[in-house]
Design an enzyme around this catalytic site. Structure first.
Site, PDB file in Angstrom:
ATOM      1  N   ARG A 161     -10.202  -5.237  -3.331  1.00 36.05           N
ATOM      2  CA  ARG A 161      -9.626  -6.253  -4.213  1.00 36.05           C
ATOM      3  C   ARG A 161      -9.272  -7.548  -3.474  1.00 36.05           C
ATOM      4  NH1 ARG A 161      -9.321  -1.347  -5.759  1.00 36.05           N
ATOM      5  NH2 ARG A 161      -9.202  -0.755  -7.954  1.00 36.05           N
ATOM      6  N   ILE A 206       0.853  -1.185   0.000  1.00 39.67           N
ATOM      7  CA  ILE A 206       0.000   0.000   0.000  1.00 39.67           C
ATOM      8  C   ILE A 206       0.891   1.238   0.000  1.00 39.67           C
ATOM      9  CG2 ILE A 206      -1.780   1.280   1.264  1.00 39.67           C
ATOM     10  CD1 ILE A 206      -2.702  -1.454   2.415  1.00 39.67           C
ATOM     11  N   HIS A 246       9.472   3.975  -0.763  1.00 38.79           N
ATOM     12  CA  HIS A 246       9.595   2.545  -0.438  1.00 38.79           C
ATOM     13  C   HIS A 246       8.618   1.701  -1.261  1.00 38.79           C
ATOM     14  CE1 HIS A 246      10.527  -0.928   2.073  1.00 38.79           C
ATOM     15  NE2 HIS A 246       9.225  -1.125   2.227  1.00 38.79           N
TER      16      HIS A 246
END
Length: 164
Positions: free
Chosen positions: A136, A91, A97
């Site tokens: 999802r 996420i 990162h």
């Protein structure tokens, strides 16, 4: 097609070959566990629905999505699986990162597909926020785990047909 235009869990069941003689590895990231657990349940249930035998599904956990590649490589080297499904969730945060992890796992899984003679399936969510991930992983856009399992079955079947 964008996920927002298609439900990941809706597919033509008649187009899916039997998985009764197939053996699968599933590598699941422990990071973002509520999401990855849902992806895993979707993948496993879909494999079983299409005839896979529970004993022919080998599951291992790895700390994060970046480690999916190493876990998948180990499964391929140490077992006789016909395909490896890689499940994770990255996420977007406030730093780059996200980009490094997504790029690394994508390239890693691609390299495994080239190096080994079995398919490695990319079942990694790369979302902007938690809500998109939930949508999802069994939410309004279906479950990426279902889609990954169907892809694994179809790729093993393709490999078997081409060997004949």
């Amino acid at each position: 097609m964008a996920t927002s235009l298609q439900n990941l869990s809706i597919y033509d069941e008649q187009s899916v070959p039997s998985a009764s003689k197939m053996k699968f590895g599933i590598v699941v990231s422990e990071w973002n566990r509520p999401i990855t657990d849902a992806l895993y349940q979707g993948a496993k249930n879909t494999l079983l629905k299409h005839g896979a035998i529970e004993e022919n599904i080998i599951t291992i956990g790895v700390p994060g999505s970046f480690e999916l590649t190493a876990g998948a490589r180990l499964l391929a080297k140490k077992t006789d699986v016909d395909a490896v499904i890689c499940l994770g969730c990255v996420i977007q945060g406030d730093t780059p990162h996200f980009d490094y992890v997504c790029q690394g796992v994508t390239q890693g899984i691609t390299q495994l597909n080239v190096k080994f003679k079995i398919p490695f399936i990319f079942g990694v969510l790369t979302t902007d926020n938690q809500e998109q991930a939930e949508e999802r992983a069994g939410g309004k856009h279906g479950n990426k785990g279902d889609e990954a399992a169907i892809t694994a079955i179809k790729m093993v079947d393709l490999s078997c047909r081409l060997k004949k």
